[in-house]
Design a protein around this motif. Structure first.
Motif, PDB file in Angstrom:
ATOM      1  N   CYS A  91       0.848  -1.191   0.000  1.00  0.00           N
ATOM      2  CA  CYS A  91       0.000   0.000   0.000  1.00  0.00           C
ATOM      3  C   CYS A  91       0.887   1.246   0.000  1.00  0.00           C
ATOM      4  O   CYS A  91       1.831   1.329   0.781  1.00  0.00           O
ATOM      5  CB  CYS A  91      -0.863  -0.032   1.258  1.00  0.00           C
ATOM      6  SG  CYS A  91      -1.773   1.490   1.530  1.00  0.00           S
ATOM      7  N   PHE A  93       0.413   4.014   1.262  1.00  0.00           N
ATOM      8  CA  PHE A  93       0.336   4.742   2.530  1.00  0.00           C
ATOM      9  C   PHE A  93       1.330   4.199   3.559  1.00  0.00           C
ATOM     10  O   PHE A  93       1.477   4.769   4.632  1.00  0.00           O
ATOM     11  CB  PHE A  93      -1.089   4.712   3.090  1.00  0.00           C
ATOM     12  CG  PHE A  93      -2.042   5.596   2.311  1.00  0.00           C
ATOM     13  CD1 PHE A  93      -2.331   6.882   2.743  1.00  0.00           C
ATOM     14  CD2 PHE A  93      -2.622   5.150   1.139  1.00  0.00           C
ATOM     15  CE1 PHE A  93      -3.199   7.702   2.025  1.00  0.00           C
ATOM     16  CE2 PHE A  93      -3.491   5.967   0.413  1.00  0.00           C
ATOM     17  CZ  PHE A  93      -3.774   7.238   0.855  1.00  0.00           C
ATOM     18  N   ASP A  95       1.464   1.351   5.343  1.00  0.00           N
ATOM     19  CA  ASP A  95       1.167   0.449   6.454  1.00  0.00           C
ATOM     20  C   ASP A  95       1.626  -0.957   6.080  1.00  0.00           C
ATOM     21  O   ASP A  95       1.814  -1.264   4.916  1.00  0.00           O
ATOM     22  CB  ASP A  95      -0.307   0.508   6.859  1.00  0.00           C
ATOM     23  CG  ASP A  95      -1.223   0.670   5.684  1.00  0.00           C
ATOM     24  OD1 ASP A  95      -1.161   1.725   5.038  1.00  0.00           O
ATOM     25  OD2 ASP A  95      -1.954  -0.264   5.367  1.00  0.00           O
ATOM     26  N   HIS A 123      -8.663  -2.167   0.123  1.00  0.00           N
ATOM     27  CA  HIS A 123      -7.881  -1.754   1.300  1.00  0.00           C
ATOM     28  C   HIS A 123      -7.756  -0.238   1.393  1.00  0.00           C
ATOM     29  O   HIS A 123      -7.938   0.353   2.456  1.00  0.00           O
ATOM     30  CB  HIS A 123      -6.486  -2.387   1.280  1.00  0.00           C
ATOM     31  CG  HIS A 123      -5.548  -1.706   2.224  1.00  0.00           C
ATOM     32  ND1 HIS A 123      -5.600  -1.917   3.593  1.00  0.00           N
ATOM     33  CD2 HIS A 123      -4.602  -0.752   2.018  1.00  0.00           C
ATOM     34  CE1 HIS A 123      -4.713  -1.128   4.177  1.00  0.00           C
ATOM     35  NE2 HIS A 123      -4.096  -0.414   3.246  1.00  0.00           N
ATOM     36  N   HIS A 128      -8.013   4.179   4.119  1.00  0.00           N
ATOM     37  CA  HIS A 128      -7.544   5.549   3.856  1.00  0.00           C
ATOM     38  C   HIS A 128      -8.571   6.435   3.145  1.00  0.00           C
ATOM     39  O   HIS A 128      -8.295   7.608   2.921  1.00  0.00           O
ATOM     40  CB  HIS A 128      -6.269   5.507   3.001  1.00  0.00           C
ATOM     41  CG  HIS A 128      -5.253   4.510   3.490  1.00  0.00           C
ATOM     42  ND1 HIS A 128      -4.559   4.671   4.668  1.00  0.00           N
ATOM     43  CD2 HIS A 128      -4.852   3.318   2.979  1.00  0.00           C
ATOM     44  CE1 HIS A 128      -3.757   3.604   4.845  1.00  0.00           C
ATOM     45  NE2 HIS A 128      -3.927   2.780   3.839  1.00  0.00           N
TER      46      HIS A 128
HETATM   47 ZN   LIG Z   1      -2.806   1.142   3.488  1.00  0.00          ZN
END
Ligand SMILES: [Zn+2]
Length: 156
Positions: A91, A93, A95, A123, A128
């Protein structure tokens, strides 16, 4: 809204050639924070939240799994196909975890429309509220998802 340094770093990972060849932003020139705020507002205007949208995406993907790569009928009026490609994606972002390259195609036979989404889309929407940038290959318009997947606000 102001873009934080952290958001800026995330947006860099969304550029073409970092995680995926085409990236997550398409032709969208906006700051990530503005993309997020605008899609969030769109979902709220429909009296929904990202969890409700993602829940329905998961439900239809799971229903389509038993087709093993072919379209199958899912009540009341869908055909769903789930295909998996090799490999996994992280991902943007940041994580932990990686997501299988699974594409779910949902055809709504009542509307004669279809939409395609990936496990990473699910996801990113759930965690998010990110539907990708305008013009991205895997951008999913919140309004199209809600319409084609028949997502209705929960009544209290
Ligand atoms: Zn993520």
């Amino acid at each position: 809204m102001k873009q934080t340094v952290q958001m800026k770093r995330i947006q860099e990972k969304m550029q073409p050639g970092v995680i995926t060849r085409d990236g997550f932003l398409g032709t969208d020139r906006r700051n990530l924070v503005d993309i997020l705020v605008e899609d969030d507002a769109e979902v709220r205007r429909m009296d929904l939240d990202h969890q409700a949208v993602a829940r329905r995406m998961i439900e239809l993907r799971d229903a389509g799994m038993r087709g093993l790569g072919d379209f199958i009928t899912v009540e009341p009026h869908y055909e769903v196909r789930v295909d998996s490609a090799r490999g996994k994606l992280p991902c943007p972002f940041g994580d932990p975890g990686v997501f299988p390259k699974t594409n779910t195609t949902v055809r709504n036979l009542n509307l004669d429309r279809e939409i395609v989404y990936t496990d990473l889309n699910i996801h990113m929407i759930l965690a998010h509220g990110f539907y990708e940038g305008k013009g991205a290959a895997f951008r999913v318009e919140p309004r199209d998802l809600v319409h084609i997947l028949d997502i209705a606000p929960e009544r209290e």
